[in-house]
Design a protein around this motif. Sequence first.
Motif, PDB file in Angstrom:
ATOM      1  N   ALA A 122       0.833  -1.204   0.000  1.00  0.00           N
ATOM      2  CA  ALA A 122       0.000   0.000   0.000  1.00  0.00           C
ATOM      3  C   ALA A 122       0.866   1.251   0.000  1.00  0.00           C
ATOM      4  O   ALA A 122       1.998   1.241   0.494  1.00  0.00           O
ATOM      5  CB  ALA A 122      -0.920   0.007   1.221  1.00  0.00           C
ATOM      6  N   ILE A 123       0.331   2.335  -0.563  1.00  0.00           N
ATOM      7  CA  ILE A 123       0.985   3.641  -0.468  1.00  0.00           C
ATOM      8  C   ILE A 123       0.669   4.223   0.900  1.00  0.00           C
ATOM      9  O   ILE A 123      -0.492   4.317   1.299  1.00  0.00           O
ATOM     10  CB  ILE A 123       0.490   4.577  -1.582  1.00  0.00           C
ATOM     11  N   GLY A 124       1.683   4.611   1.633  1.00  0.00           N
ATOM     12  CA  GLY A 124       1.512   5.043   3.014  1.00  0.00           C
ATOM     13  C   GLY A 124       0.831   6.392   3.170  1.00  0.00           C
ATOM     14  O   GLY A 124       0.770   7.202   2.234  1.00  0.00           O
ATOM     15  N   PRO A 125       0.321   6.678   4.369  1.00  0.00           N
ATOM     16  CA  PRO A 125      -0.445   7.901   4.623  1.00  0.00           C
ATOM     17  C   PRO A 125       0.396   9.166   4.754  1.00  0.00           C
ATOM     18  O   PRO A 125      -0.151  10.270   4.708  1.00  0.00           O
ATOM     19  CB  PRO A 125      -1.157   7.590   5.945  1.00  0.00           C
ATOM     20  N   LEU A 126       1.712   9.045   4.928  1.00  0.00           N
ATOM     21  CA  LEU A 126       2.527  10.245   5.108  1.00  0.00           C
ATOM     22  C   LEU A 126       2.559  11.122   3.855  1.00  0.00           C
ATOM     23  O   LEU A 126       2.816  12.323   3.944  1.00  0.00           O
ATOM     24  CB  LEU A 126       3.953   9.865   5.513  1.00  0.00           C
ATOM     25  N   LEU A 127       2.305  10.527   2.691  1.00  0.00           N
ATOM     26  CA  LEU A 127       2.235  11.350   1.477  1.00  0.00           C
ATOM     27  C   LEU A 127       1.108  12.370   1.574  1.00  0.00           C
ATOM     28  O   LEU A 127       1.194  13.462   1.013  1.00  0.00           O
ATOM     29  CB  LEU A 127       2.020  10.465   0.246  1.00  0.00           C
ATOM     30  N   ASP A 128       0.043  12.025   2.292  1.00  0.00           N
ATOM     31  CA  ASP A 128      -1.088  12.941   2.429  1.00  0.00           C
ATOM     32  C   ASP A 128      -0.731  14.147   3.286  1.00  0.00           C
ATOM     33  O   ASP A 128      -1.205  15.260   3.039  1.00  0.00           O
ATOM     34  CB  ASP A 128      -2.283  12.220   3.059  1.00  0.00           C
ATOM     35  N   THR A 129       0.082  13.934   4.311  1.00  0.00           N
ATOM     36  CA  THR A 129       0.375  15.006   5.260  1.00  0.00           C
ATOM     37  C   THR A 129       1.697  15.712   4.983  1.00  0.00           C
ATOM     38  O   THR A 129       1.804  16.928   5.156  1.00  0.00           O
ATOM     39  CB  THR A 129       0.396  14.443   6.692  1.00  0.00           C
ATOM     40  N   LEU A 130       2.710  14.964   4.558  1.00  0.00           N
ATOM     41  CA  LEU A 130       4.038  15.549   4.362  1.00  0.00           C
ATOM     42  C   LEU A 130       4.368  15.829   2.907  1.00  0.00           C
ATOM     43  O   LEU A 130       5.296  16.582   2.615  1.00  0.00           O
ATOM     44  CB  LEU A 130       5.111  14.618   4.948  1.00  0.00           C
ATOM     45  N   GLY A 131       3.628  15.213   1.980  1.00  0.00           N
ATOM     46  CA  GLY A 131       3.987  15.340   0.577  1.00  0.00           C
ATOM     47  C   GLY A 131       5.195  14.470   0.257  1.00  0.00           C
ATOM     48  O   GLY A 131       5.616  13.630   1.050  1.00  0.00           O
ATOM     49  N   THR A 132       5.762  14.684  -0.911  1.00  0.00           N
ATOM     50  CA  THR A 132       6.952  13.943  -1.316  1.00  0.00           C
ATOM     51  C   THR A 132       8.052  14.938  -1.661  1.00  0.00           C
ATOM     52  O   THR A 132       7.813  15.931  -2.355  1.00  0.00           O
ATOM     53  CB  THR A 132       6.655  13.015  -2.518  1.00  0.00           C
ATOM     54  N   THR A 133       9.250  14.690  -1.161  1.00  0.00           N
ATOM     55  CA  THR A 133      10.354  15.646  -1.278  1.00  0.00           C
ATOM     56  C   THR A 133      11.498  15.054  -2.084  1.00  0.00           C
ATOM     57  O   THR A 133      11.932  13.931  -1.831  1.00  0.00           O
ATOM     58  CB  THR A 133      10.866  16.054   0.108  1.00  0.00           C
ATOM     59  N   THR A 134      11.967  15.806  -3.064  1.00  0.00           N
ATOM     60  CA  THR A 134      13.137  15.434  -3.848  1.00  0.00           C
ATOM     61  C   THR A 134      14.074  16.628  -3.918  1.00  0.00           C
ATOM     62  O   THR A 134      13.660  17.719  -4.314  1.00  0.00           O
ATOM     63  CB  THR A 134      12.750  15.014  -5.277  1.00  0.00           C
ATOM     64  N   LYS A 135      15.306  16.447  -3.483  1.00  0.00           N
ATOM     65  CA  LYS A 135      16.314  17.506  -3.505  1.00  0.00           C
ATOM     66  C   LYS A 135      15.820  18.773  -2.809  1.00  0.00           C
ATOM     67  O   LYS A 135      16.039  19.889  -3.278  1.00  0.00           O
ATOM     68  CB  LYS A 135      16.743  17.807  -4.944  1.00  0.00           C
TER      69      LYS A 135
END
Length: 309
Positions: A122-135
């Motif tokens: 499953a895709i975890g719930p932190l993407l909903d609250t923290l977003g996704t960060t690259t560089k």
Amino acid sequence: MADVVLPAATWYEKDDLSSTDMHPFMHAFTPAIAPPWQARTDYDTFLTIADRFSELAAEHLGTRTDVLAVPLQHDTPDELAQPGGAVRDWKTGECDPVPGRTMPKLVVVERDYAAVAQKMRAIGPLLDTLGTTTKGVTVHPDREIEELRRRCGTVRDGAGAGRPALDTANDMCEAILALSGTTNGRLATEGFRELQRRTGGEGLVELASGREAERITFAGTRTQPRAVMTSYEWSGSETGGRRYSPFVINTEHKKHGNPESPRTGWTPPAAHPCTTWCAGTRWRCRSTRSTARCRWSGMCRRSPPSWTR
């Protein structure tokens, strides 16, 4: 030598993705035949190992609390803890040990080892609250999470209940493409907008906004290779049909941040006697006593200082 060797499916026996800096396209691997004999795809093998691990962990590990030493990350404000790139060693008495400043951050994490297999699916719930960060650039894929629910289905129960499912390699490929700015125009545009806001750069949003409504899907790559998009995740540009050109975003667009790490938004001292006039020369700067290209070039607009050969 490995203690265990597992038979793996080859390129023409599994679903997978392929891309490279050498060309600006996203390719799909699709199976021509099923994996022969006891061979399995990489993803199926990982899921099988996770299932068995979780089964054993329920009895032997359970839920535990770990303390992690998290390194100070590149392209984040953490870099300001090491001005000039100098790293002082608290272990030898050069400074006091201060987590997050002179040593790694200390983070407490609770791990449910028996739920590893469920969380892997499953895709975890932190993407909903923290977003996704690259560089150091964070984007928020809320729309993409909902799209993946429709495309891949939803986990019914367990640790991942209600989350987008990652039951197959096909699902994982769809998730990768949905969450990357190189294959999702909306996220690429959002990332450049944030990068432009933080650095004071000019023309960054336009690098991606022309393809903002475009989304590359795994199903689409099966039809034909798809040209990737210019993204904040890289320093190269493919905008306007250009072939991949590394580092040109850093050199062709005005940024008022440090060119060696533009995403920090750090601005050089106003008194620094540099100018773009010296950028392509080998004049010796009386301030730095160096014949190398000046690290401040491209930002300072002061009049030319005194130079010597």
